[in-house]
Design an enzyme around this catalytic site. Structure first.
Site, PDB file in Angstrom:
ATOM      1  N   HIS A   1     103.027  10.149   3.114  1.00  0.00           N
ATOM      2  CA  HIS A   1     102.345   9.832   1.694  1.00  0.00           C
ATOM      3  C   HIS A   1     101.003  10.375   1.952  1.00  0.00           C
ATOM      4  O   HIS A   1     100.563  10.425   3.305  1.00  0.00           O
ATOM      5  CB  HIS A   1     102.325   8.404   2.138  1.00  0.00           C
ATOM      6  CG  HIS A   1     101.495   7.820   2.249  1.00  0.00           C
ATOM      7  ND1 HIS A   1     102.553   6.986   3.545  1.00  0.00           N
ATOM      8  CD2 HIS A   1     100.543   7.197   2.874  1.00  0.00           C
ATOM      9  CE1 HIS A   1     101.968   5.954   4.142  1.00  0.00           C
ATOM     10  NE2 HIS A   1     100.921   6.858   4.211  1.00  0.00           N
TER      11      HIS A   1
ATOM     12  N   HIS B   1      96.955  10.271   1.893  1.00  0.00           N
ATOM     13  CA  HIS B   1      95.882   9.135   1.292  1.00  0.00           C
ATOM     14  C   HIS B   1      94.777  10.488   0.581  1.00  0.00           C
ATOM     15  O   HIS B   1      94.514  11.888   0.709  1.00  0.00           O
ATOM     16  CB  HIS B   1      95.040   8.697   2.401  1.00  0.00           C
ATOM     17  CG  HIS B   1      95.786   7.676   3.120  1.00  0.00           C
ATOM     18  ND1 HIS B   1      95.637   6.257   2.724  1.00  0.00           N
ATOM     19  CD2 HIS B   1      96.491   8.342   4.049  1.00  0.00           C
ATOM     20  CE1 HIS B   1      96.786   5.511   3.808  1.00  0.00           C
ATOM     21  NE2 HIS B   1      97.417   6.954   4.616  1.00  0.00           N
TER      22      HIS B   1
END
Ligand code: 5GP
Ligand code: ZN
Length: 138
Positions: A101, A103
């Site tokens: 992922h 941010h």
């Protein structure tokens, strides 16, 4: 391309509800449950990649442009004055959820310091040796 025990697989594919900012066939963008700042978002690929070393380059090529779009939207909608794009690989780097992922963290004038490190010092010779080591594995 999914892991049944992975919470981000479930969130990315809509099996667990989330505050979704954006969705397309490859990604879901959600707000982080423990935000570093207001609007802190996570770009989740819908496919399970453990980290960047494991990821599909074609999908990854789409991530930075998406991060840029999100940052721009955060500046326009939340009055952020900047944003950080952070992506952790491995526990030593702070990765806690092992589904890749990215941010996107909006930053506000006068906000707390974060995503910073104390610059070290290294001789040119040592830098050259390190560069050579890494280059040999590329
Ligand atoms: P990492 O440290 O792995 O780079 O980041 C994981 C991030 O995911 C953390 O910032 C954490 O707050 C966030 N997070 C963990 N579990 C959940 C969840 O179930 N939902 C949402 N929205 N964020 C989560
Ligand atoms: Zn996953």
């Amino acid at each position: 391309m999914r892991d049944d025990n992975c919470i981000f697989c479930k969130i990315a594919n809509g099996e667990i509800p989330s505050a979704t900012v954006y969705e397309d066939p490859d990604f879901r963008v959600i707000l982080d449950l423990g935000p570093a700042s207001k609007g802190h978002a996570l770009i989740l690929p819908k496919s399970h990649f453990k980290d960047l070393c494991d990821a599909d380059p074609e999908a990854m090529a789409k991530i930075l442009p998406l991060a840029g779009r999100l940052g721009k939207a955060m500046k326009e909608s939340l009055n952020a004055s900047g944003f950080n794009v952070v992506q952790n690989n491995g526990a030593s780097a702070g990765q806690t959820v092992f589904h890749l992922h990215v941010h996107v963290i909006p930053r506000y004038d006068g906000g707390p310091e974060m995503v910073a490190w104390k610059p070290g010092k290294e001789e040119a010779e040592e830098l050259a040796k390190t560069a050579e080591k890494v280059a040999a594995q590329l």
